[in-house]
Write a protein that holds these residues in place. Structure first.
Motif, mmCIF file in Angstrom:
data_model
loop_
_atom_site.group_PDB
_atom_site.id
_atom_site.type_symbol
_atom_site.label_atom_id
_atom_site.label_comp_id
_atom_site.label_asym_id
_atom_site.label_seq_id
_atom_site.Cartn_x
_atom_site.Cartn_y
_atom_site.Cartn_z
ATOM 1 N N ILE A 105 0.699 -1.680 -0.072
ATOM 2 C CA ILE A 105 -0.033 0.518 0.116
ATOM 3 C C ILE A 105 1.102 1.517 -0.149
ATOM 4 O O ILE A 105 0.312 2.493 -0.378
ATOM 5 C CB ILE A 105 -0.999 0.161 1.635
ATOM 6 N N HIS A 106 2.103 1.626 -0.212
ATOM 7 C CA HIS A 106 3.071 1.977 -0.043
ATOM 8 C C HIS A 106 3.635 2.514 -1.385
ATOM 9 O O HIS A 106 5.041 1.849 -1.218
ATOM 10 C CB HIS A 106 3.943 1.662 0.637
ATOM 11 N N ALA A 107 3.008 3.354 -2.300
ATOM 12 C CA ALA A 107 3.712 3.256 -3.588
ATOM 13 C C ALA A 107 4.637 4.383 -3.608
ATOM 14 O O ALA A 107 5.139 4.693 -2.021
ATOM 15 C CB ALA A 107 2.815 3.982 -4.700
ATOM 16 N N LYS A 108 5.498 4.362 -4.255
ATOM 17 C CA LYS A 108 6.802 5.100 -4.522
ATOM 18 C C LYS A 108 6.434 7.152 -4.555
ATOM 19 O O LYS A 108 5.395 7.315 -5.113
ATOM 20 C CB LYS A 108 7.884 5.243 -5.939
ATOM 21 N N THR A 109 7.176 7.548 -3.680
ATOM 22 C CA THR A 109 6.382 9.149 -3.539
ATOM 23 C C THR A 109 8.332 9.861 -3.997
ATOM 24 O O THR A 109 9.228 8.668 -4.192
ATOM 25 C CB THR A 109 6.517 9.355 -2.436
ATOM 26 N N ASP A 110 8.223 10.856 -3.739
ATOM 27 C CA ASP A 110 8.886 12.326 -3.707
ATOM 28 C C ASP A 110 9.789 12.273 -2.026
ATOM 29 O O ASP A 110 10.737 13.075 -2.102
ATOM 30 C CB ASP A 110 8.085 13.931 -4.258
ATOM 31 N N ASP A 111 9.430 11.159 -1.702
ATOM 32 C CA ASP A 111 9.764 11.349 0.235
ATOM 33 C C ASP A 111 11.411 10.270 0.155
ATOM 34 O O ASP A 111 10.911 9.463 -0.640
ATOM 35 C CB ASP A 111 8.976 10.942 1.223
ATOM 36 N N ALA A 112 12.271 11.449 -0.123
ATOM 37 C CA ALA A 112 13.654 10.614 0.552
ATOM 38 C C ALA A 112 13.519 9.604 1.253
ATOM 39 O O ALA A 112 14.223 7.712 0.893
ATOM 40 C CB ALA A 112 14.503 11.429 0.301
ATOM 41 N N PHE A 113 13.517 8.988 2.616
ATOM 42 C CA PHE A 113 13.598 8.831 3.104
ATOM 43 C C PHE A 113 11.844 7.131 3.115
ATOM 44 O O PHE A 113 12.689 6.066 3.189
ATOM 45 C CB PHE A 113 13.324 9.071 4.730
ATOM 46 N N PHE A 114 11.393 7.569 2.373
ATOM 47 C CA PHE A 114 10.450 6.569 2.253
ATOM 48 C C PHE A 114 10.748 6.064 1.118
ATOM 49 O O PHE A 114 10.693 4.580 1.566
ATOM 50 C CB PHE A 114 8.893 7.381 2.399
ATOM 51 N N ASN A 115 11.449 6.274 0.180
ATOM 52 C CA ASN A 115 11.916 5.750 -0.826
ATOM 53 C C ASN A 115 12.869 4.435 -0.834
ATOM 54 O O ASN A 115 12.936 3.093 -0.623
ATOM 55 C CB ASN A 115 12.316 6.427 -1.836
ATOM 56 N N TRP A 116 13.384 5.293 0.171
ATOM 57 C CA TRP A 116 14.747 4.682 0.780
ATOM 58 C C TRP A 116 14.516 3.164 1.796
ATOM 59 O O TRP A 116 15.057 1.694 1.860
ATOM 60 C CB TRP A 116 16.069 5.550 1.407
ATOM 61 N N LYS A 117 13.759 3.811 2.679
ATOM 62 C CA LYS A 117 13.105 2.621 3.969
ATOM 63 C C LYS A 117 12.824 1.408 2.636
ATOM 64 O O LYS A 117 12.979 -0.148 3.672
ATOM 65 C CB LYS A 117 12.061 3.189 4.658
ATOM 66 N N TYR A 118 11.597 1.980 2.174
ATOM 67 C CA TYR A 118 10.826 0.418 0.916
ATOM 68 C C TYR A 118 11.681 0.038 0.162
ATOM 69 O O TYR A 118 11.468 -0.808 -0.827
ATOM 70 C CB TYR A 118 9.721 1.171 0.785
ATOM 71 N N GLY A 119 12.812 0.805 -0.248
ATOM 72 C CA GLY A 119 13.392 0.716 -1.391
ATOM 73 C C GLY A 119 13.967 -1.149 -1.806
ATOM 74 O O GLY A 119 13.392 -1.644 -2.899
ATOM 75 N N THR A 120 14.728 -2.005 -0.973
ATOM 76 C CA THR A 120 15.018 -3.274 -0.653
ATOM 77 C C THR A 120 13.782 -4.076 -0.825
ATOM 78 O O THR A 120 13.988 -4.794 -1.960
ATOM 79 C CB THR A 120 15.539 -3.257 0.002
ATOM 80 N N LEU A 121 12.689 -3.481 -0.073
ATOM 81 C CA LEU A 121 11.330 -4.658 0.068
ATOM 82 C C LEU A 121 10.914 -4.926 -0.830
ATOM 83 O O LEU A 121 10.261 -5.761 -1.605
ATOM 84 C CB LEU A 121 10.945 -5.150 1.088
ATOM 85 N N ARG A 122 10.466 -3.639 -1.103
ATOM 86 C CA ARG A 122 9.704 -3.373 -2.577
ATOM 87 C C ARG A 122 9.889 -4.217 -4.008
ATOM 88 O O ARG A 122 9.679 -4.404 -4.723
ATOM 89 C CB ARG A 122 9.463 -1.557 -3.430
ATOM 90 N N ASN A 123 11.048 -4.473 -3.938
ATOM 91 C CA ASN A 123 12.159 -5.255 -5.001
ATOM 92 C C ASN A 123 12.090 -6.695 -4.992
ATOM 93 O O ASN A 123 12.183 -7.430 -5.710
ATOM 94 C CB ASN A 123 13.207 -4.449 -5.260
ATOM 95 N N GLU A 124 11.370 -7.288 -3.636
ATOM 96 C CA GLU A 124 11.404 -8.414 -3.189
ATOM 97 C C GLU A 124 9.917 -9.200 -3.074
ATOM 98 O O GLU A 124 10.557 -9.866 -2.076
ATOM 99 C CB GLU A 124 12.649 -8.069 -2.140
ATOM 100 N N MET A 125 8.881 -8.285 -3.349
ATOM 101 C CA MET A 125 7.743 -8.503 -3.315
ATOM 102 C C MET A 125 7.890 -10.086 -3.670
ATOM 103 O O MET A 125 6.807 -11.998 -2.540
ATOM 104 C CB MET A 125 6.814 -8.243 -3.505
ATOM 105 N N GLN A 126 8.385 -10.864 -5.095
ATOM 106 C CA GLN A 126 7.759 -12.673 -4.759
ATOM 107 C C GLN A 126 8.774 -13.240 -3.346
ATOM 108 O O GLN A 126 8.132 -14.167 -3.269
ATOM 109 C CB GLN A 126 8.951 -12.940 -5.934
ATOM 110 N N GLU A 127 9.965 -12.949 -3.292
ATOM 111 C CA GLU A 127 10.776 -13.786 -1.801
ATOM 112 C C GLU A 127 9.947 -13.730 -0.470
ATOM 113 O O GLU A 127 9.857 -15.029 -0.276
ATOM 114 C CB GLU A 127 11.726 -12.599 -1.827
#
Length: 780
Positions: free
Chosen positions: A525-547
């Motif tokens: 439910i947390h899509a990519k935004t312009d918030d630097a911290f937000f994107n950093w925090k979710y950056g790794t696991l957003r790309n590992e949803m299948q895992e």
């Protein structure tokens, strides 16, 4: 050896941890208060460490050394320090001549100060003899060279003939140093006691000479006293003289030689440096004797670093402090309960140190900001987060933002902000976000924040922070003290598989399916935004949803919730299965290809020749295997199905193959080891004991129509029972006089039944696996 293990660690997969590497020492130590920030260069060799002391430069390159100060004063401040340094440290005797462009030499020649010039040349002549010189024949007199003895006599003669006191002292020092390398301790004592002992205006030459005098002293308490005075006054001799301080000598017998408060403070200073456990009493004495003592601030900083190790290393990592080693064979000693019990005792000690710091006047200290920063950190250590945060915010107003100390304060601030929240209501405050981003390369800092959140019930943000721990980029020098290694509260005792260094292995072992599902839902439910911290925090696991989705299904498999597992696996894309578990695609997940589904778990068994005709084929991945298992369970459970025994047998095979002993262990685990080893994964018993396989082999036997097929089922039950017994008695079996295999066999009720009631079947089925096909065909 350690470097070799680290090399292997970098090259191999995460499962290599179980084969040889185990973190220890500096790799484990937690520290948020960096001593380098406070610039105690003269004491840097004695920074708290799990390693032994190591020499570090006592001066910065820009610092003026004490001997340079003496020469600068001698030259009436008319000579640059850089030129003095060249003469002292780089020039040779032949470089000292009237035509030199060096300003110090030009000054001396212009002043016709031939006494100084002759001294410098003589000092250069002595340099090559002021070290140990090896004799290849290893003769007893190898250290007493004729040249050195000649120089010693000449230095003593020159000292006596000098017209200037300055050079009388310098020649005497040279003589003492030469005598030391000649092992002439009697001369050392005589020269020092007649020239330096009663000296009123002491300088660096005094303490350099006292360094050698300490080596020559036979009275141990007096030698300790001398060592303390050298340690205080000669930074470049600190590392070596500290080795001469005998810690077993009572400090009271050393103090009797002190005539001033400063000399007493010096004794307590070195005694504290040499103390590896609690040193608060020594700190108090140094403060009482001389509050402005530079070394006092360093002692406090060192005591803080000790307590960080004693409190934070076990509290966050659940390892013992870095200076200790777990007794792997004593589960009580290595237990998490015992480790955390010690943490509370060390927090109580931190309160005593805090009380001392709170009652001191920081304005009297040589470094007031250090004392205030230490007080704030002690407040965090003792869980007074409100007071600590308030003090940190006050200090931030007094420190420029571009200084390293400001970042130290920010790290403290983030720790206070997150740790100070109530359980069940913890999150990452807005104020902490830019601090975390600024320190995103500090793995231990990230883990500590995640651990605080996890302890307070926020497992989602904890996992997101754990996912940002990068063990492939520890720091610019690849130093492992920035690594994060940790255990879990569920730890059963120390084994080589009891720690984690990445988020996936940890949540795989510890998180419940519900926690993983919540994590997946939060990311979704947390899509990519312009918030630097937000994107950093979710950056790794957003790309590992299948895992993560596959992990969720695997967790449901462990709980034998097959419908839920199938639903999770079906959300994983087909490309993922092909890449991760298929031999015909490039496999990027296992360096040795060990996680490939290359055998059908329903029809094929490891170390057993093929004996069941494969009547249907499926694409071997977790989705298809789970779906087929559900299908066969439905057919086996259908009372109208005429082949119930057949489907129960296939189901039992699948469950057997999903254990440590099967070809589809990947359904339950992410790596396999032949040595096994305890883990905290919830289906540990099933994985090693084959209980579900046994259940369904029993069902197959109950529904069997022929004697031979029943015996085949009984044979497979015996195999399951053997695994169960070996797991049960892996540690408890002590009788070395009895054969272990015979011991296990004697307890195997299924083999016993097969052997006692059906000896011919027992011989056929245990003697040669090729009989399996014959017994299976006899099912009808």
């Amino acid at each position: 050896m350690k470097n070799f293990l680290v090399f292997i660690l970098i090259l191999a997969s995460k499962s290599i941890f179980a084969c040889g590497f185990y973190p220890y020492g500096e790799e484990l130590r937690y520290s948020f208060l960096n001593p380098d920030v406070f610039e105690y260069y003269g004491f840097a060799s004695f920074n708290y460490s799990a390693n032994t002391f190591e020499p570090k430069p006592p001066y910065r390159e820009s610092d003026t050394r004490p001997n340079e100060v003496l020469w600068k004063t001698y030259c009436k401040n008319k000579v640059p320090v850089s030129d003095i340094g060249w003469v002292l440290y780089e020039s040779k005797a032949e470089d000292i001549h009237p035509g030199s462009k060096n300003q110090m030499l030009r000054y001396l020649y212009q002043a016709k100060d031939y006494e100084a010039i002759h001294y410098l040349k003589f000092a250069k002549d002595c340099e090559e003899f002021n070290t140990w010189m090896d004799d290849p024949w290893e003769r007893d007199d190898s250290r007493i060279l004729p040249q050195r003895t000649s120089l010693l006599k000449k230095a003593m003669a020159l000292s006596g003939s000098c017209t200037k006191e300055e050079f009388k002292i310098r020649y005497t020092f040279l003589a003492i140093r030469i005598a030391f390398y000649n092992q002439d301790f009697e001369t050392i004592r005589k020269l020092y006691d007649t020239v330096f002992k009663l000296q009123q205006d002491k300088n660096i030459l005094t303490y350099w000479s006292l360094y050698f005098r300490t080596m020559a002293e036979t009275d141990a308490p007096l030698a300790n006293f001398y060592a303390a005075q050298v340690f205080k006054n000669a930074p470049d001799k600190r590392f070596m003289i500290a080795q001469q301080y005998a810690t077993k000598i009572p400090i009271a017998s050393v103090l009797k030689f002190a005539k001033t408060d400063q000399e007493k403070a010096n004794v307590y200073l070195l005694a504290a440096i040499k103390t590896h456990d609690k040193s608060l009493d020594y700190l108090k004495e140094v403060y009482r004797l001389n509050p402005k003592e530079e070394g006092l601030g360093f002692l406090l900083l060192r005591e803080i670093n000790k307590m960080e190790d004693w409190v934070f290393t076990p509290y966050y990592s659940l390892f013992n402090p870095s200076i200790e080693t777990n007794n792997y064979w004593d589960k009580e000693e290595a237990s998490i309960r015992n480790i955390l019990k010690r943490v509370e005792a060390d927090r109580a000690y931190a309160k005593k140190v805090l009380a001392f710091v709170a009652h001191t006047d920081s304005n009297k200290m040589d470094n007031p900001i250090l004392w205030k920063a230490c007080r704030a950190h002690l407040l965090f250590m003792t869980k007074d987060y409100r007071s600590g945060l308030s003090l940190v915010e006050q200090l931030e107003k007094t420190v420029p933002k571009n200084e390293a100390l400001f970042n130290q304060l920010e790290i403290m601030k983030a720790l206070h902000l997150i740790a100070g929240q109530k359980a069940g209501h913890a999150s990452i405050p807005e104020e902490a976000k830019p601090i975390i981003l600024k320190n995103k390369g500090n793995n231990q800092f990230l883990f500590a924040l995640g651990r605080e959140l996890e302890y307070k019930g926020n497992t989602i943000d904890a996992a997101l922070l754990y996912s940002k721990i990068d063990d492939s980029n520890l720091d610019e020098n690849h130093q492992y003290y920035n690594a994060a290694y940790w255990k879990t509260m569920k730890n059963k005792g120390a084994t080589y598989a009891d720690f984690f260094t990445g988020y996936f292995d940890y949540i795989d072992a510890v998180y419940t399916p519900e926690q993983v599902e919540s994590l997946i839902g939060d990311i979704a439910i947390h899509a990519k935004t312009d918030d630097a911290f937000f994107n950093w925090k979710y950056g790794t696991l957003r790309n590992e949803m299948q895992e993560l989705q596959e992990l969720l299904g695997t967790k449901y498999i462990r709980q034998n919730k097959l419908e839920e597992a199938l639903a999770s696996f079906q959300k994983v894309g087909g490309n993922f299965w092909n890449e991760k578990y298929s031999a015909w695609e490039k496999n990027q997940y296992a360096w040795d290809g060990s996680n490939v589904f290359d055998k059908n778990p329903f029809y094929e068994l490891k170390y057993t020749p093929a004996f069941i005709p494969i009547k249907d084929t499926i694409h071997l991945n977790k989705t298809e295997i789970t779906a087929q298992l559900l299908n066969y369970l439905r057919r086996a459970g259908d009372t109208k199905e005429k082949d119930r025994d057949y489907y129960y047998f296939l189901v039992a095979n699948c469950y057997y193959n999903m254990t440590q002993y099967g070809n589809s262990w990947m359904m339950r685990r992410y790596f396999w080891s032949s040595t096994g080893g305890d883990t905290v994964i919830e289906d540990e018993a099933e994985y090693y004991q084959c209980n579900l396989a046994r259940k369904y082999y029993l069902s197959a036997m109950k529904n069997a129509k022929t004697e031979k097929f029943k015996m085949l089922c009984l044979r497979m039950l015996g195999r399951c029972e053997k695994n169960r017994l070996q797991y049960k008695y892996q540690y408890d079996y002590k009788d070395e006089t009895t054969d272990y295999e015979a011991f296990i066999f004697g307890k195997n009720k299924f083999y016993s039944t097969l052997q006692s009631k059906n000896p011919l079947h027992f011989e056929a089925l245990t003697g040669n696996c090729t009989y399996f096909e014959d017994y299976f065909r006899s099912r009808r």
